[in-house]
Design a protein around this motif. Structure first.
Motif, PDB file in Angstrom:
ATOM      1  N   LYS A  17       0.447  -1.632  -0.089  1.00  0.00           N
ATOM      2  CA  LYS A  17       0.047   0.287   0.140  1.00  0.00           C
ATOM      3  C   LYS A  17       0.843   0.987  -0.119  1.00  0.00           C
ATOM      4  CE  LYS A  17      -3.812   2.508   0.281  1.00  0.00           C
ATOM      5  NZ  LYS A  17      -4.595   2.600  -0.882  1.00  0.00           N
ATOM      6  N   ILE A  18       1.422   1.539   1.083  1.00  0.00           N
ATOM      7  CA  ILE A  18       2.639   2.540   0.842  1.00  0.00           C
ATOM      8  C   ILE A  18       2.982   2.503  -0.412  1.00  0.00           C
ATOM      9  CG2 ILE A  18       4.940   3.442   1.522  1.00  0.00           C
ATOM     10  CD1 ILE A  18       4.319   1.858   3.945  1.00  0.00           C
ATOM     11  N   GLU A  19       4.002   1.217  -1.305  1.00  0.00           N
ATOM     12  CA  GLU A  19       4.511   1.711  -2.965  1.00  0.00           C
ATOM     13  C   GLU A  19       3.205   2.094  -3.680  1.00  0.00           C
ATOM     14  OE1 GLU A  19       7.249   1.439  -3.061  1.00  0.00           O
ATOM     15  OE2 GLU A  19       7.705   0.660  -1.684  1.00  0.00           O
ATOM     16  N   LEU A  24       1.160   7.067  -6.529  1.00  0.00           N
ATOM     17  CA  LEU A  24       0.898   8.577  -6.929  1.00  0.00           C
ATOM     18  C   LEU A  24       1.157   9.564  -7.135  1.00  0.00           C
ATOM     19  CD1 LEU A  24      -3.105   6.898  -4.919  1.00  0.00           C
ATOM     20  CD2 LEU A  24      -2.639   7.404  -7.733  1.00  0.00           C
ATOM     21  N   ALA A  25       2.434   9.733  -5.504  1.00  0.00           N
ATOM     22  CA  ALA A  25       2.797  11.291  -5.630  1.00  0.00           C
ATOM     23  C   ALA A  25       3.302  10.898  -6.287  1.00  0.00           C
ATOM     24  CB  ALA A  25       3.008  10.841  -3.689  1.00  0.00           C
ATOM     25  N   ALA A  38       3.169   8.448   6.459  1.00  0.00           N
ATOM     26  CA  ALA A  38       3.742   8.563   7.607  1.00  0.00           C
ATOM     27  C   ALA A  38       2.779   7.311   8.761  1.00  0.00           C
ATOM     28  CB  ALA A  38       4.067   9.425   8.131  1.00  0.00           C
ATOM     29  N   HIS A  39       1.733   7.453   8.103  1.00  0.00           N
ATOM     30  CA  HIS A  39       0.963   6.747   9.152  1.00  0.00           C
ATOM     31  C   HIS A  39       0.881   5.356   9.180  1.00  0.00           C
ATOM     32  CE1 HIS A  39      -2.466   6.102  11.283  1.00  0.00           C
ATOM     33  NE2 HIS A  39      -3.170   4.786  10.613  1.00  0.00           N
ATOM     34  N   ILE A  40       1.366   5.117   7.523  1.00  0.00           N
ATOM     35  CA  ILE A  40       0.350   3.678   7.342  1.00  0.00           C
ATOM     36  C   ILE A  40       2.088   2.712   7.491  1.00  0.00           C
ATOM     37  CG2 ILE A  40       0.656   1.769   5.476  1.00  0.00           C
ATOM     38  CD1 ILE A  40      -1.215   3.329   4.447  1.00  0.00           C
ATOM     39  N   GLU A  41       3.344   3.970   7.747  1.00  0.00           N
ATOM     40  CA  GLU A  41       5.226   3.278   7.426  1.00  0.00           C
ATOM     41  C   GLU A  41       5.490   2.694   8.817  1.00  0.00           C
ATOM     42  OE1 GLU A  41       7.611   5.678   3.921  1.00  0.00           O
ATOM     43  OE2 GLU A  41       6.826   6.757   5.470  1.00  0.00           O
TER      44      GLU A  41
END
Length: 317
Positions: A17-19, A24-25, A38-41
């Motif tokens: 999900k982070i990737e 997207l960014a 940052a939250h998911i990391e």
């Protein structure tokens, strides 16, 4: 590309999900998703730490066998300078399952010997998956005798499922070669330190691990037989390998409690394969500390302390 073990699926999903969010960014299709990343990391780090804080013996076995875990050649390249490999047993031939030679560890001359599994199909075949034949152990004996003549400390790295069980190996005296390698470790007049960096399997491991100081990485294993082999013998059912792993007490934590090993080298969160450089650096520090403890001892004292250490195993249970 990172390889995940089955029990790491929750972490794998979060990191995937982070990737996706990072992609997207980078494409400019999303606005202000930095906080979400940052939250998911943070969530992934916590999940990883929680997971590795409570690994079962079988899960540690899988981590010890992880294909991306650093191998002997990685430790040698990072910790040893001026490394000069020496080949052959002067009796039969060369065995690349055991790699050894002379070099410098933090400025001091040493003899270094290690079992190399290989990291690709080509290298795994060349190194026979780290399973040495008799000529590999006889090469190790030759190197230890050379180190003894020049009073060089010996550092060994253990990472093998066991000695090679092929017909040719048996014909050339596999058991005798392992016994002589173990004997060479015991008779060595110079200090020796052994580190189990992955699997420490049976006599294939003890042939190099009969040392003044035996260290294990946090998620390494060390046992007389593989969990699958033990399950096949005890229950005639290799699928009970998880039960065997638990019953055999093969983890570094169990073996330290039983005084079979001397110290545990901590691994980065998620195992040595997640941050090989940190794992190798910690191992180097542990080796240096062990050699420092043994510095200045006479050859007679080194032999006596080594013998006393192994004779005492089992007496403090």
């Amino acid at each position: 590309m990172r390889s995940y073990l089955d029990f790491e699926k929750p972490v794998a999903e979060l990191e995937a999900k982070i990737e996706e969010l990072r992609a997207l960014a980078d494409s400019g299709d999303a606005v202000a998703i930095g906080d979400e990343i940052a939250h998911i990391e943070a969530k992934a780090r916590k999940a990883l730490n929680d997971l590795y804080a409570s690994l079962t013996p079988w899960q540690k076995t899988l981590v010890a066998r992880h294909p991306q875990r650093p191998h002997f050649v990685d430790y040698c390249a990072a910790l040893i300078t001026d490394f000069t490999p020496l080949a052959g047993d002067r009796k039969f031939g060369e065995d690349e399952a055991i790699v050894g030679g002379l070099g410098r560890f933090r400025g001091e001359s040493v003899c270094i010997i290690g079992q190399e599994k290989g990291s690709s199909t080509e290298t795994r075949i060349r190194h026979n998956f780290g399973m040495a034949r008799p000529e590999g152990y006889r090469k190790a004996v030759r190197l230890m005798e050379l180190a003894g003549r020049f009073d060089l400390p010996v550092i060994t790295f253990v990472d093998t499922a066991g000695a090679y069980p092929g017909i040719g190996a048996e014909e050339r005296g596999q058991a005798e070669a392992i016994a002589r390698s173990t004997d060479a470790c015991l008779l060595l007049p110079a200090p020796n330190v052994s580190v189990v960096i992955g699997e420490g399997g049976s006599g294939g491991a003890i042939a190099l691990a009969t040392a003044n100081r035996v260290l294990m990485l946090e998620h390494a294993i060390y046992s007389v037989i593989s969990p699958e082999g033990a399950a096949s013998i005890l229950w005639r059912d290799p699928t009970r390998a998880q039960d065997a792993a638990t019953a055999m007490k093969i983890t570094a934590q169990d073996l330290l409690r039983f005084h079979v090993i001397d110290a545990i080298v901590p691994e980065p969160a998620g195992g040595a394969h997640r941050d090989p450089q940190a794992a190798i650096a910690a191992t180097g520090d542990a080796i240096a500390a062990s050699l420092q403890e043994l510095a200045g001892l006479s050859g007679e004292d080194v032999r006596r302390l080594r013998a006393d250490k192994f004779l005492a195993i089992g007496s403090k249970l």
